[in-house]
Scaffold this active site. Structure first.
Site, PDB file in Angstrom:
ATOM      1  N   HIS A   1       0.811  -1.212   0.000  1.00 29.80           N
ATOM      2  CA  HIS A   1       0.000   0.000   0.000  1.00 29.80           C
ATOM      3  C   HIS A   1       0.846   1.265   0.000  1.00 29.80           C
ATOM      4  O   HIS A   1       0.335   2.363   0.189  1.00 29.80           O
ATOM      5  CB  HIS A   1      -0.990  -0.011   1.166  1.00 29.80           C
ATOM      6  CG  HIS A   1      -2.214  -0.775   0.829  1.00 29.80           C
ATOM      7  ND1 HIS A   1      -2.445  -2.051   1.262  1.00 29.80           N
ATOM      8  CD2 HIS A   1      -3.265  -0.454   0.038  1.00 29.80           C
ATOM      9  CE1 HIS A   1      -3.591  -2.482   0.769  1.00 29.80           C
ATOM     10  NE2 HIS A   1      -4.109  -1.538   0.016  1.00 29.80           N
TER      11      HIS A   1
ATOM     12  N   ASP B   1      -6.646   5.075   9.379  1.00 32.47           N
ATOM     13  CA  ASP B   1      -8.023   5.218   8.891  1.00 32.47           C
ATOM     14  C   ASP B   1      -8.459   3.962   8.160  1.00 32.47           C
ATOM     15  O   ASP B   1      -9.585   3.510   8.270  1.00 32.47           O
ATOM     16  CB  ASP B   1      -8.121   6.392   7.904  1.00 32.47           C
ATOM     17  CG  ASP B   1      -7.859   7.712   8.589  1.00 32.47           C
ATOM     18  OD1 ASP B   1      -8.041   7.791   9.810  1.00 32.47           O
ATOM     19  OD2 ASP B   1      -7.477   8.673   7.889  1.00 32.47           O
TER      20      ASP B   1
ATOM     21  N   GLU C   1     -10.291  14.370  13.536  1.00 30.36           N
ATOM     22  CA  GLU C   1      -9.624  14.605  12.247  1.00 30.36           C
ATOM     23  C   GLU C   1     -10.275  15.826  11.605  1.00 30.36           C
ATOM     24  O   GLU C   1     -11.338  16.283  12.040  1.00 30.36           O
ATOM     25  CB  GLU C   1      -9.748  13.389  11.312  1.00 30.36           C
ATOM     26  CG  GLU C   1      -8.840  12.248  11.707  1.00 30.36           C
ATOM     27  CD  GLU C   1      -8.595  11.229  10.589  1.00 30.36           C
ATOM     28  OE1 GLU C   1      -9.085  11.432   9.452  1.00 30.36           O
ATOM     29  OE2 GLU C   1      -7.916  10.226  10.864  1.00 30.36           O
TER      30      GLU C   1
HETATM   31  P1  FAD Z   1       4.036  -1.883   2.338  1.00 27.55           P
HETATM   32  O1  FAD Z   1       3.646  -0.772   1.475  1.00 27.55           O
HETATM   33  O2  FAD Z   1       4.023  -3.236   1.775  1.00 27.55           O
HETATM   34  O3  FAD Z   1       5.500  -1.607   2.956  1.00 27.55           O
HETATM   35  C1  FAD Z   1       5.861  -0.317   3.409  1.00 27.55           C
HETATM   36  C2  FAD Z   1       7.339  -0.294   3.821  1.00 27.55           C
HETATM   37  O4  FAD Z   1       7.524  -1.058   5.009  1.00 27.55           O
HETATM   38  C3  FAD Z   1       8.272  -0.892   2.787  1.00 27.55           C
HETATM   39  O5  FAD Z   1       9.504  -0.236   2.847  1.00 27.55           O
HETATM   40  C4  FAD Z   1       8.420  -2.328   3.253  1.00 27.55           C
HETATM   41  O6  FAD Z   1       9.615  -2.920   2.811  1.00 27.55           O
HETATM   42  C5  FAD Z   1       8.384  -2.164   4.757  1.00 27.55           C
HETATM   43  N1  FAD Z   1       7.772  -3.302   5.451  1.00 27.55           N
HETATM   44  C6  FAD Z   1       6.597  -3.918   5.160  1.00 27.55           C
HETATM   45  N2  FAD Z   1       6.384  -4.893   6.059  1.00 27.55           N
HETATM   46  C7  FAD Z   1       7.422  -4.864   6.929  1.00 27.55           C
HETATM   47  C8  FAD Z   1       7.769  -5.624   8.075  1.00 27.55           C
HETATM   48  N3  FAD Z   1       7.015  -6.620   8.524  1.00 27.55           N
HETATM   49  N4  FAD Z   1       8.917  -5.329   8.720  1.00 27.55           N
HETATM   50  C9  FAD Z   1       9.713  -4.306   8.287  1.00 27.55           C
HETATM   51  N5  FAD Z   1       9.440  -3.576   7.195  1.00 27.55           N
HETATM   52  C10 FAD Z   1       8.305  -3.851   6.537  1.00 27.55           C
HETATM   53  N6  FAD Z   1      -1.001   5.411   6.876  1.00 27.55           N
HETATM   54  C11 FAD Z   1      -1.313   5.914   8.080  1.00 27.55           C
HETATM   55  O7  FAD Z   1      -0.440   6.109   8.912  1.00 27.55           O
HETATM   56  N7  FAD Z   1      -2.603   6.228   8.386  1.00 27.55           N
HETATM   57  C12 FAD Z   1      -3.634   6.007   7.526  1.00 27.55           C
HETATM   58  O8  FAD Z   1      -4.770   6.284   7.863  1.00 27.55           O
HETATM   59  C13 FAD Z   1      -3.332   5.451   6.268  1.00 27.55           C
HETATM   60  N8  FAD Z   1      -4.312   5.194   5.374  1.00 27.55           N
HETATM   61  C14 FAD Z   1      -4.002   4.642   4.168  1.00 27.55           C
HETATM   62  C15 FAD Z   1      -5.017   4.367   3.268  1.00 27.55           C
HETATM   63  C16 FAD Z   1      -4.738   3.790   2.046  1.00 27.55           C
HETATM   64  C17 FAD Z   1      -5.853   3.517   1.101  1.00 27.55           C
HETATM   65  C18 FAD Z   1      -3.395   3.528   1.696  1.00 27.55           C
HETATM   66  C19 FAD Z   1      -3.067   2.975   0.363  1.00 27.55           C
HETATM   67  C20 FAD Z   1      -2.365   3.822   2.574  1.00 27.55           C
HETATM   68  C21 FAD Z   1      -2.652   4.377   3.815  1.00 27.55           C
HETATM   69  N9  FAD Z   1      -1.651   4.663   4.747  1.00 27.55           N
HETATM   70  C22 FAD Z   1      -1.977   5.182   5.973  1.00 27.55           C
HETATM   71  C23 FAD Z   1      -0.238   4.473   4.406  1.00 27.55           C
HETATM   72  C24 FAD Z   1       0.289   3.148   4.940  1.00 27.55           C
HETATM   73  O9  FAD Z   1       0.608   3.285   6.291  1.00 27.55           O
HETATM   74  C25 FAD Z   1       1.528   2.764   4.173  1.00 27.55           C
HETATM   75  O10 FAD Z   1       1.164   2.481   2.861  1.00 27.55           O
HETATM   76  C26 FAD Z   1       2.290   1.623   4.793  1.00 27.55           C
HETATM   77  O11 FAD Z   1       3.372   1.381   3.956  1.00 27.55           O
HETATM   78  C27 FAD Z   1       1.517   0.353   5.065  1.00 27.55           C
HETATM   79  O12 FAD Z   1       1.181  -0.391   3.915  1.00 27.55           O
HETATM   80  P2  FAD Z   1       1.566  -1.917   3.786  1.00 27.55           P
HETATM   81  O13 FAD Z   1       1.301  -2.602   5.070  1.00 27.55           O
HETATM   82  O14 FAD Z   1       0.950  -2.429   2.565  1.00 27.55           O
HETATM   83  O15 FAD Z   1       3.157  -1.827   3.673  1.00 27.55           O
END
Ligand code: FAD
Length: 512
Positions: free
Chosen positions: A96, A161, A274
């Protein structure tokens, strides 16, 4: 959910030897020690791992790793370390990110979801020192954490969120939402972590044990290790939420009221605050929320017309349960009595807490859209200038192009732990701006121009913003971003991932 991390598996890779015929893109060294079924190079796997929610960046990995145990992740990292030229490794939560942060061009992407198999790795416990807590796999999504903890009448206190994000992914950034003013971001609500460092070492860490690693990893952008377990603080779950939206036509009143609501002097205050902007292209109902009836949408649209296409909205929530059901309305009344929203523009709902917390859905067409988001933290002392330039001019001028929610709400710095890697402004109160654009891929440049205009304005006017979910192209910009934290960030990298293997998609240590 005991972690299975006894020394193993140099032999595993050899035992389950299956040479995948199309594996030519893999480095020879990996091919020679082929990891079998859990390391895949087929197009189906690599194309998923070369894309993310942003649809702005594409980096194709040589292979995608599907571990079912923590030991398999350890072995992968050790394998890379043992090579003269290591390959890079990126944990992928649910992808994400919006700018390729979970990608590893020519390296290996670890699909964290496979660690859970078909199960949910969330275990609720209690001890006298910590009270209730949940041990949660780093690959778990927050929606699964919510559902499982609610079965025990418990829940984490700090959320994002959108809940289909992973625990490891948000703890690598911060994890912010309307509860952060009160409880801090998600990284302020973690007792302990199990981390596999960039050298392949399995380490349990907390404030008191291996604390350097603990604080480095929280907000550490995946640079120091892969989080495979997080121990998360739990509270008794409330059962229902009074959910209120207030509309403002004056920025000063909008921000003054938000700051009043998040102030500690506000006893009996809200559980969630918010704020957002309402413009023609950022209407009151959007993909983040369908709060308003069509009648109320028309009412707000008329007000929007008479206010030159710009309104502000506060979203405030107070939780309650059977014990407080008789007093909640009175409490809300007291809380809201001095607020200066536009008369008659208060809208209320009363919903189960689970409906409130899981309110955000992203819809089906997000795969075909691009999301050139900009997320900033803005110091409170500069928000009037920021409003004048960014909201009243830059965004309004681009009004025909802006599309998607525009969030703007405050946090209390005291709820953030300065020892973590997360970077925030120096002031006691700072706001988060979320420009959550959606557009067709052909229009990305227009949005990037808008984002750059905002960043350039801040630079020129000396507004000391910090990016959230940061993205920079040069080392110099990263050094500036981290400011006084850069030296220790770099030191921790040398200590825990000396060969710079992890999360190359952040482009910190591999930038120019
Ligand atoms: P990824 O995008 O897969 O990874 C993000 C980063 O973390 C990468 O560098 C990855 O290598 C690393 N990573 C992933 N897993 C691990 C792990 N287990 N250990 C160490 N490193 C790791 N953020 C907020 O704070 N508040 C919100 O309300 C919010 N709303 C969102 C809504 C949407 C629709 C989207 C798309 C994003 C939102 N985000 C929000 C952002 C979100 O926090 C980031 O996208 C975050 O990266 C989490 O997504 P993911 O778990 O898919 O991680």
């Amino acid at each position: 959910m005991a972690a299975n991390h006894s020394p193993m598996l140099a032999s595993y890779f050899i035992t389950f030897f299956i040479v995948v015929p199309w594996a030519t893109a893999l480095p020879d060294e990996i091919l020679r020690q082929n990891i079998g079924k859990i390391l895949r190079t087929d197009l189906g796997s690599t194309s998923i791992a070369s894309a993310d929610y942003g649809n702005l960046v594409q980096e194709t990995p040589s292979a995608v790793f599907y571990p079912s145990t923590v030991d398999e992740v350890i072995s992968l990292i050790k394998l890379s370390n043992n090579l003269s030229t290591p390959f890079s490794i990126a944990a992928r939560g649910r992808g994400h990110s919006v700018r390729g942060q979970a990608m590893a061009g020519d390296g290996v992407v670890v699909e964290m979801a496979s660690l859970a198999g078909n199960g949910i790795r969330v275990r609720v416990s209690w001890n006298p020192a910590l009270g209730f807590f949940a041990d949660v796999g780093g690959e778990q999504t927050w929606i699964d954490v919510l559902k499982t903890t609610l079965e025990h009448g418990l829940a984490p206190v700090s959320w994002t969120d959108y809940l289909y994000l992973t625990v490891g992914g948000t703890l690598s950034n911060g994890g912010i939402s309307g509860q952060s003013f009160l409880h801090g971001p998600q990284i302020s609500n973690v007792h302990e972590l199990d981390v596999i460092t960039g050298t392949g070492e399995f380490m349990t860490c907390s404030k008191d044990m291996n604390s350097e690693l603990f604080f480095a990893v929280l907000g550490g952008l995946g640079q120091f290790g892969i989080i495979v377990r997080a121990r998360i603080l739990l509270h008794k779950a409330p059962s229902r939420a009074k959910w209120v939206r207030l509309i403002y036509n004056d920025f000063s009143k909008f921000t003054r009221d938000q700051e009043y609501l998040i102030s500690s002097g506000n006893i009996n205050g809200p559980d969630y605050v918010e704020g957002s902007l309402i413009t023609d292209n950022s209407p009151p109902n959007n993909w983040r929320s369908s709060f308003y009836s069509s009648l109320n949408q028309s009412k707000i649209s008329s007000l929007l017309k008479s206010n030159q296409g710009l309104l502000y909205s506060i979203e405030v929530v107070k939780y309650y349960d059977d014990l407080t059901a008789n007093t909640i309305d009175e409490e809300l009344e007291t809380m809201g009595k001095d607020l200066e929203f536009v008369s008659g523009f208060i809208f209320k709902k009363d919903v189960p807490v689970i409906d409130f917390l899981s309110r955000v859905a992203i819809g089906d067409n997000h795969n075909s859209e691009a999301h050139p988001w900009l997320n900033l933290f803005v110091p409170k002392s500069t928000i009037l200038d920021f409003n004048d330039a960014v909201f009243a001019h830059i965004i309004r001028r681009h009004n025909h192009t802006t599309s998607g929610p525009i969030l703007f709400y405050p946090f209390n710095r005291i709820k953030w732990d300065d020892r973590t890697s997360a970077v925030i402004p120096e002031e006691e109160i700072f706001y988060t701006l979320g420009l959550l654009h959606s557009c067709v891929p052909d229009e990305v440049e227009i949005y990037e121009k808008l984002n750059n205009e905002i960043l350039e304005f801040c630079e020129k006017s000396g507004i000391k913003i910090k990016q959230y979910l940061p993205h920079y192209k040069s080392k110099e910009d990263w050094v500036k971003h981290f400011g006084s934290k850069w030296d220790s960030f770099q030191e921790m990298k040398t200590k825990f991932d000396p060969r710079m293997i992890l999360s190359p998609g952040q482009r910190i240590f591999n930038s120019i």
